[in-house]
Motif scaffolding. Structure first.
Motif, short mmCIF file in Angstrom:
data_model
loop_
_atom_site.label_atom_id
_atom_site.label_comp_id
_atom_site.label_asym_id
_atom_site.label_seq_id
_atom_site.Cartn_x
_atom_site.Cartn_y
_atom_site.Cartn_z
N GLN A 121 26.11 8.30 -17.10
CA GLN A 121 24.77 7.89 -17.50
C GLN A 121 23.69 8.77 -16.87
OE1 GLN A 121 24.61 3.76 -16.50
NE2 GLN A 121 26.20 3.21 -17.97
N SER A 122 24.09 9.68 -16.03
CA SER A 122 23.13 10.55 -15.34
C SER A 122 23.17 11.95 -15.95
CB SER A 122 23.47 10.63 -13.85
OG SER A 122 22.74 11.66 -13.23
N PRO A 123 22.08 12.38 -16.59
CA PRO A 123 22.05 13.75 -17.15
C PRO A 123 22.27 14.82 -16.07
CG PRO A 123 20.21 12.47 -17.97
CD PRO A 123 20.86 11.64 -16.91
N LYS A 124 21.75 14.58 -14.88
CA LYS A 124 21.91 15.54 -13.79
C LYS A 124 23.39 15.71 -13.45
CE LYS A 124 21.00 16.03 -8.84
NZ LYS A 124 20.39 15.41 -7.67
N ILE A 125 24.09 14.59 -13.29
CA ILE A 125 25.51 14.65 -12.93
C ILE A 125 26.32 15.26 -14.07
CG2 ILE A 125 27.54 13.31 -12.27
CD1 ILE A 125 25.51 13.48 -10.06
N MET A 126 25.99 14.90 -15.31
CA MET A 126 26.70 15.47 -16.46
C MET A 126 26.51 16.99 -16.50
SD MET A 126 28.47 13.20 -17.85
CE MET A 126 28.99 14.16 -19.25
N PHE A 127 25.30 17.45 -16.23
CA PHE A 127 25.03 18.89 -16.19
C PHE A 127 25.87 19.55 -15.10
CE2 PHE A 127 22.61 22.50 -14.47
CZ PHE A 127 22.58 23.31 -15.60
#
Length: 185
Positions: A121-127
């Motif tokens: 759910q975290s764009p930062k972590i997915m990136f």
């Protein structure tokens, strides 16, 4: 909890890995996980787009059992053998992770902040996961294999390129853990 359901001690796991390596060496096979990705891509038709994937993948079919075994072993370990009561983290490590907002595993094998479902759910972590995956893929191809191939198979065969690769892996891991990870979190 029963000792069977705890994480295995290093001497049991290490002995089993050594037996697998001796068996593979006896049959003239080379172990490595990243080569399986190449095999899977070739099976899917990537050989029509890049020369790198043009090889006889059927000769590597046996290695796909390694992938299946790793997946099955991971499933069994997580669901039936994951009492980490014999895993002890240094209190200083727990303190450093807490300073970055990463919780202690608290009875689990890995912290939820890094390995829980919330990371999706975290764009930062997915990136970070996507960039990290690309870098790992590039690095394993550039090094001619992954950590398991070099550290387990290459070193057991006394290959100098594997020793150089493993030294590079450790230096990279130290740089990541001590310099890059604190910047990310």
């Amino acid at each position: 909890m029963n000792a069977l359901y705890q994480t295995w001690p290093w001497y049991v796991s290490g002995t089993l890995i050594a037996l697998v390596m001796l068996t593979l060496n006896y049959f003239g096979k080379v172990f490595g996980m990243s080569s399986n990705l190449r095999t899977l891509c070739t099976m899917a038709g990537a050989d029509k787009f890049a020369d790198f994937f043009k090889f006889d993948w059927k000769a590597q079919r046996w290695n796909l059992t390694v992938v299946a075994g790793a997946m099955l072993g991971g499933f069994v370990a997580v669901h039936y053998m994951s009492d980490p009561s014999n895993v002890n983290l240094n209190p200083k490590t727990i303190e450093q992770l807490a300073a970055m907002g990463i919780d202690a595993p608290n009875g689990k094998l890995a912290p939820q902040a890094l390995f829980g479902n919330d990371i999706f759910q975290s764009p930062k972590i997915m990136f970070i996961l996507i960039v990290g995956g690309v870098l790992i893929g590039f690095g394993s191809r550039y090094a001619g294999g992954c950590t398991s191939g070099h550290a387990i198979a290459g070193l057991s065969n006394l290959q100098l390129p594997s020793l150089k690769a493993v030294i590079g892996f450790f230096i990279g891991g130290l740089i990541m853990a001590h310099f890059i990870l604190p910047l990310i979190f």
